[in-house]
Design a protein around this motif. Sequence first.
Motif, short mmCIF file in Angstrom:
data_model
loop_
_atom_site.label_atom_id
_atom_site.label_comp_id
_atom_site.label_asym_id
_atom_site.label_seq_id
_atom_site.Cartn_x
_atom_site.Cartn_y
_atom_site.Cartn_z
N VAL A 13 16.03 41.16 53.33
CA VAL A 13 17.24 41.76 54.08
C VAL A 13 18.26 42.20 53.07
O VAL A 13 18.75 43.34 52.97
CB VAL A 13 17.68 41.54 55.63
CG1 VAL A 13 18.77 42.38 55.84
CG2 VAL A 13 16.41 41.70 56.72
N GLY A 14 18.61 41.05 52.42
CA GLY A 14 19.66 41.08 51.35
C GLY A 14 19.24 41.87 50.23
O GLY A 14 20.12 42.60 49.78
N LEU A 15 18.02 41.63 49.77
CA LEU A 15 17.52 42.70 48.67
C LEU A 15 17.34 44.09 49.16
O LEU A 15 17.75 44.79 48.34
CB LEU A 15 16.12 41.95 48.20
CG LEU A 15 16.25 40.85 47.37
CD1 LEU A 15 14.87 40.40 46.92
CD2 LEU A 15 17.23 40.89 45.88
N ALA A 16 17.10 44.38 50.21
CA ALA A 16 16.93 45.58 50.88
C ALA A 16 18.31 46.29 50.76
O ALA A 16 18.51 47.41 50.36
CB ALA A 16 16.35 45.77 52.07
N LEU A 17 19.28 45.61 51.42
CA LEU A 17 20.75 45.99 51.34
C LEU A 17 21.36 46.25 49.94
O LEU A 17 22.01 47.23 49.71
CB LEU A 17 21.87 45.03 52.05
CG LEU A 17 21.36 44.86 53.62
CD1 LEU A 17 22.22 43.75 54.11
CD2 LEU A 17 21.68 46.34 54.29
N ILE A 18 20.91 45.48 48.97
CA ILE A 18 21.50 45.51 47.69
C ILE A 18 20.88 46.71 46.95
O ILE A 18 21.56 47.62 46.38
CB ILE A 18 21.19 44.43 46.96
CG1 ILE A 18 22.02 43.06 46.94
CG2 ILE A 18 21.37 44.66 45.35
CD1 ILE A 18 21.69 41.62 46.57
N VAL A 19 19.58 46.98 47.25
CA VAL A 19 18.72 48.00 46.73
C VAL A 19 19.58 49.53 47.24
O VAL A 19 19.63 50.40 46.54
CB VAL A 19 17.29 48.26 47.00
CG1 VAL A 19 16.62 49.51 46.63
CG2 VAL A 19 16.61 47.01 46.06
N VAL A 20 19.56 49.53 48.71
CA VAL A 20 20.30 50.73 49.28
C VAL A 20 21.66 50.79 48.77
O VAL A 20 21.94 52.17 48.43
CB VAL A 20 20.15 50.77 50.69
CG1 VAL A 20 21.22 51.51 51.46
CG2 VAL A 20 18.76 50.52 51.39
#
Length: 158
Positions: A13-20
Amino acid sequence: MSFVAGLVIGLVVGLALIVVFVRSENARSKQRSDLATTIAALARMTVEDSRKLLTPEYYPSWVVFSQRQKLTWLNLQLEKIWPYVDEAASELIKANVEPILEQYRPVILASLGFSKFTLGTVAPQFTGLVTKVLLVLVYLCVYIYCTLGRDLGKILWK
């Protein structure tokens, strides 16, 4: 086991938020860059370019394409310094013209001079400036609007 699953889900979830977030910032940066390019192109646009883009019926009634450039900045500065210009020019004109008046005064007059001479309290207004380039010559026409008051010049007859 639930600790490891929670850690993996948290990382995903953290990596997905960073990518977004990075993608949205890149898209926003591209939009700002495109907007800056458009504004720079509009800043370089001339009157002729705007006439090519839009025909006159699309302009509001207050838009006028005149060949005259407005000189509001000069008028504002002239209004500020006008009392000083008036005083200096009045003294200069008075000093230069009174000897000539005395030289050419009629015999029946004892003296001929100014009791008071002023250029007025209202500064002249420069209403426009036209520059024309013809072959090699450059013509510069300055249009001045001046209201003459009753106190422009008073001649004292004695």
